[in-house]
Design an enzyme around this catalytic site. Sequence first.
Site, PDB file in Angstrom:
ATOM      1  N   HIS A 162       0.813  -1.214   0.000  1.00 23.66           N
ATOM      2  CA  HIS A 162       0.000   0.000   0.000  1.00 23.66           C
ATOM      3  C   HIS A 162       0.850   1.270   0.000  1.00 23.66           C
ATOM      4  O   HIS A 162       0.328   2.352  -0.277  1.00 23.66           O
ATOM      5  CB  HIS A 162      -0.938   0.000   1.205  1.00 23.66           C
ATOM      6  CG  HIS A 162      -2.009  -1.039   1.134  1.00 23.66           C
ATOM      7  ND1 HIS A 162      -3.296  -0.763   0.731  1.00 23.66           N
ATOM      8  CD2 HIS A 162      -1.995  -2.376   1.402  1.00 23.66           C
ATOM      9  CE1 HIS A 162      -4.030  -1.863   0.767  1.00 23.66           C
ATOM     10  NE2 HIS A 162      -3.260  -2.861   1.164  1.00 23.66           N
ATOM     11  N   ASP A 370       3.929   9.341  -1.364  1.00 19.87           N
ATOM     12  CA  ASP A 370       2.744   8.605  -0.944  1.00 19.87           C
ATOM     13  C   ASP A 370       2.472   7.479  -1.927  1.00 19.87           C
ATOM     14  O   ASP A 370       2.617   7.663  -3.142  1.00 19.87           O
ATOM     15  CB  ASP A 370       1.521   9.535  -0.881  1.00 19.87           C
ATOM     16  CG  ASP A 370       0.684   9.309   0.363  1.00 19.87           C
ATOM     17  OD1 ASP A 370       0.754   8.199   0.937  1.00 19.87           O
ATOM     18  OD2 ASP A 370      -0.025  10.239   0.767  1.00 19.87           O
TER      19      ASP A 370
END
Length: 464
Positions: A162, A370
């Site tokens: 993730h 991110d």
Amino acid sequence: MTEDDEKQGSRLIAVSNRTAAGQESRAGGLAVALWDTLADMNGLWIGWSGRIIDYPSNRAKSSHEDGVEFAITDYSRHQYDGFYLGYSNSVLWPVMHNRIDLAVFDSEYFRFYVEINEKFSDIVRRRAQPNDMVWVHDYHFLLLGDMLREDGWNGRCGFFLHIPFPAPEVFRAIPEHRRLALGLCAYNVVGLQSGKDLANLAQYLEEEFGAEELPDGRFRVEGRTVRLLHCPIGIDTEGFARAALEEPAKKAAHSLSKFLGDRDLVIGVDRMDYSKGLPQRFEGMAELFDRYPEVHGKISFTQIAPPSRSVVEEYAHLRQQLDALSGRINGDYGDLDWIPIRYLARGYDREQIAGLYRLAKACLVTPLQDGMNLVAKEFVAAQDPEDPGVLILSQFAGAAEQMKEALIINPYDSASIADAVKRAIDMPVEERQQRWQSLYRNLIEQDINWWRERFMAEFEAIPV
């Protein structure tokens, strides 16, 4: 048994550090997507209970909820400190987010990382049947697939990262990088958020192990074959859009509207994490007030930043930094009837946040690094199609690959942030609508169910 019988008997086993046991935990898109799949496949979800006890068992306690079985285990204080706060969040998290300077390389941390991965491997091994599919989530369990293979389990096993995978030279800063990478190669499929993440991992495997690239995104590494899959995660787009129209959302928006008056709202919503670029964002807003005095008293920037891992020293320092910056900016630019920055170090419910998104004229999503960033997608989903707000998005968020109609900025450049905010609040409604329509269309096409089905299709293609 026929092939159809084997597939019909397949069960999904999900593994993650935390599970979605409990109705309140199921609000997020990932929890809903996994829950639906697990319920359809008589599945099992294995994870940590959230409890820290003196003498935890290596076994897991079973429970059932709405058609999903859970196997939950506890950590000791030493395991929590060494595995979770230590190796996971003081080694892997900073390095994967290009912050080698914040990493704490302690061999004792890795010992606990191995210990917890072995513990979860044992739990999976005791429960997994040959036809089952094991889907492991995130950086806490890079070694789990390898341990399952060593323990003799040869079933289908996939992994989804993730967070970002960094450039090879950054990943090599981790002393145990080769063992971690070979652990990843024990999985049949490794899913990554962005094309850049996939390219970084592929380059690392080729440079470090001489990996051979095969057709269809497969790589042969040290006698193992692994499929690298570009699989950007989505959200429950229509569900979040509905949440922005429900009563809790309207109440939250009404409460903030009373403070705003006729000012435009610029919003940021992030965990308090050094990867999110919050000090740089605050400096960008200060640059806005410097460069464009005409916006004084005309906009209000609200930053919601619930604390995260506050016991880790770097996070405590970040909070002090944000406290000081917001105080300085408000002191320099504020007036008797105007506070430029409202900084709220607390969390709000998903429905309340949806209402605030819908109220906002612009949303700042400016991480320094991110994996994806779902705030960007939720903001777009929550908008009024007739009068949508503008997304301002960091070029270093994985979401930037999919969301090119946002205003893409360099989060290290305060002038870039300032100019983007000014452009957003001045943008004509026709341009805002066009940008939003394109962004929303992509969110519908590649939502959380698309992500789940894309990964599951790779699972089903693996020979049993």
